[in-house]
Design a protein around this motif. Structure first.
Motif, PDB file in Angstrom:
ATOM      1  N   ALA A  44       2.446   2.178  -3.549  1.00  0.00           N
ATOM      2  CA  ALA A  44       1.021   2.410  -4.609  1.00  0.00           C
ATOM      3  C   ALA A  44       0.614   3.810  -4.429  1.00  0.00           C
ATOM      4  O   ALA A  44       0.368   4.487  -4.974  1.00  0.00           O
ATOM      5  CB  ALA A  44      -0.456   1.152  -4.157  1.00  0.00           C
ATOM      6  N   GLU A  45       0.461   3.941  -3.041  1.00  0.00           N
ATOM      7  CA  GLU A  45       0.265   5.588  -2.687  1.00  0.00           C
ATOM      8  C   GLU A  45       1.890   6.405  -3.263  1.00  0.00           C
ATOM      9  O   GLU A  45       1.836   7.407  -3.945  1.00  0.00           O
ATOM     10  CB  GLU A  45       0.805   5.599  -1.501  1.00  0.00           C
ATOM     11  CG  GLU A  45      -1.354   5.392  -0.616  1.00  0.00           C
ATOM     12  CD  GLU A  45      -0.949   5.225   0.637  1.00  0.00           C
ATOM     13  OE1 GLU A  45      -0.107   5.809   1.625  1.00  0.00           O
ATOM     14  OE2 GLU A  45      -2.045   4.910   1.401  1.00  0.00           O
ATOM     15  N   SER A  46       3.031   5.582  -3.143  1.00  0.00           N
ATOM     16  CA  SER A  46       3.916   6.660  -3.143  1.00  0.00           C
ATOM     17  C   SER A  46       3.564   6.606  -5.115  1.00  0.00           C
ATOM     18  O   SER A  46       4.993   7.573  -5.209  1.00  0.00           O
ATOM     19  CB  SER A  46       5.007   6.270  -3.117  1.00  0.00           C
ATOM     20  OG  SER A  46       6.522   6.514  -3.600  1.00  0.00           O
ATOM     21  N   ALA A  47       4.046   5.154  -5.836  1.00  0.00           N
ATOM     22  CA  ALA A  47       4.455   5.862  -7.307  1.00  0.00           C
ATOM     23  C   ALA A  47       2.838   6.176  -7.625  1.00  0.00           C
ATOM     24  O   ALA A  47       3.081   7.315  -8.431  1.00  0.00           O
ATOM     25  CB  ALA A  47       3.294   4.285  -7.532  1.00  0.00           C
ATOM     26  N   GLU A  48       1.236   6.518  -6.717  1.00  0.00           N
ATOM     27  CA  GLU A  48       0.696   7.208  -7.384  1.00  0.00           C
ATOM     28  C   GLU A  48       0.721   9.473  -6.914  1.00  0.00           C
ATOM     29  O   GLU A  48       0.622   9.663  -8.154  1.00  0.00           O
ATOM     30  CB  GLU A  48      -1.192   7.156  -6.658  1.00  0.00           C
ATOM     31  CG  GLU A  48      -1.897   8.144  -6.527  1.00  0.00           C
ATOM     32  CD  GLU A  48      -2.418   8.013  -8.294  1.00  0.00           C
ATOM     33  OE1 GLU A  48      -3.022   8.975  -8.633  1.00  0.00           O
ATOM     34  OE2 GLU A  48      -2.043   7.160  -9.008  1.00  0.00           O
ATOM     35  N   ARG A  49       1.153   9.344  -6.134  1.00  0.00           N
ATOM     36  CA  ARG A  49       1.196  10.514  -5.579  1.00  0.00           C
ATOM     37  C   ARG A  49       2.946  11.032  -7.198  1.00  0.00           C
ATOM     38  O   ARG A  49       3.308  12.244  -7.691  1.00  0.00           O
ATOM     39  CB  ARG A  49       2.865  10.540  -4.580  1.00  0.00           C
ATOM     40  CG  ARG A  49       1.753  11.283  -3.742  1.00  0.00           C
ATOM     41  CD  ARG A  49       2.351  11.371  -2.008  1.00  0.00           C
ATOM     42  NE  ARG A  49       3.586  10.785  -1.238  1.00  0.00           N
ATOM     43  CZ  ARG A  49       3.551   9.908  -1.151  1.00  0.00           C
ATOM     44  NH1 ARG A  49       2.682   9.299  -0.457  1.00  0.00           N
ATOM     45  NH2 ARG A  49       4.690   9.699  -0.500  1.00  0.00           N
ATOM     46  N   GLN A  81       0.718  -1.086   0.327  1.00  0.00           N
ATOM     47  CA  GLN A  81      -0.102  -0.084  -0.101  1.00  0.00           C
ATOM     48  C   GLN A  81       1.090   1.606  -0.076  1.00  0.00           C
ATOM     49  O   GLN A  81       0.676   2.111  -0.712  1.00  0.00           O
ATOM     50  CB  GLN A  81      -0.620   0.263   1.292  1.00  0.00           C
ATOM     51  CG  GLN A  81      -1.727   1.528   1.421  1.00  0.00           C
ATOM     52  CD  GLN A  81      -3.497   1.331   2.341  1.00  0.00           C
ATOM     53  OE1 GLN A  81      -2.460   0.255   3.236  1.00  0.00           O
ATOM     54  NE2 GLN A  81      -3.857   2.263   2.696  1.00  0.00           N
ATOM     55  N   ARG A 106       3.636  10.507  -9.720  1.00  0.00           N
ATOM     56  CA  ARG A 106       2.609   9.583 -10.988  1.00  0.00           C
ATOM     57  C   ARG A 106       1.714  11.826 -11.321  1.00  0.00           C
ATOM     58  O   ARG A 106       1.574  11.927 -12.034  1.00  0.00           O
ATOM     59  CB  ARG A 106       1.854   8.823 -11.298  1.00  0.00           C
ATOM     60  CG  ARG A 106       0.777   8.984 -11.919  1.00  0.00           C
ATOM     61  CD  ARG A 106      -0.098   8.301 -12.534  1.00  0.00           C
ATOM     62  NE  ARG A 106      -1.392   8.524 -11.636  1.00  0.00           N
ATOM     63  CZ  ARG A 106      -2.241   9.532 -12.109  1.00  0.00           C
ATOM     64  NH1 ARG A 106      -2.392   9.807 -12.981  1.00  0.00           N
ATOM     65  NH2 ARG A 106      -3.029   9.259 -10.749  1.00  0.00           N
ATOM     66  N   SER A 107       1.271  11.538  -9.770  1.00  0.00           N
ATOM     67  CA  SER A 107       0.334  12.926 -10.044  1.00  0.00           C
ATOM     68  C   SER A 107       1.684  14.155 -10.160  1.00  0.00           C
ATOM     69  O   SER A 107       0.745  15.338 -10.698  1.00  0.00           O
ATOM     70  CB  SER A 107      -0.675  13.786  -8.773  1.00  0.00           C
ATOM     71  OG  SER A 107       0.393  13.421  -7.771  1.00  0.00           O
TER      72      SER A 107
END
Length: 100
Positions: A60-65, A57, A67-68
């Protein structure tokens, strides 16, 4: 402590425990280490599921940050991003002063 650090230290600790359990057995040290790797991996699959899920998790959160942030920087470089709204007003303010 980070979930990745907890999980990594847990895996290392489990490996050490299995190696110590196999230490009195009279077999080749290389074979002991191979057995310890296999058994500690299998045990960690069941015993450390919670830590593994926390780590996944976090990743995944780090990758989403990332990406944004990457999308935000791309739009800013393309000139599509007007974060404070002054870019649109400065052009009209200059014209109104020239007209007076």
């Amino acid at each position: 402590m980070s979930p990745a650090v907890k999980y990594t230290l847990g895996r290392i600790g489990l490996f050490v425990i299995v190696v110590l359990a196999l230490w009195p057995v009279d077999i080749n040290i290389f074979l002991k280490l191979m057995i310890a790797v296999i058994f500690s991996a299998a045990l960690s699959w069941f015993l450390m599921r919670g830590w593994r899920d926390e780590m996944a998790q976090q990743i995944a959160e780090s990758a989403e940050r990332r990406r944004s942030e990457k999308e935000r920087l791309r739009s800013a470089l393309a000139g599509d991003d007007q974060t404070d709204g002054t870019a649109g007003r400065s052009g009209t303010a200059g014209k109104s002063q020239e007209d007076s």
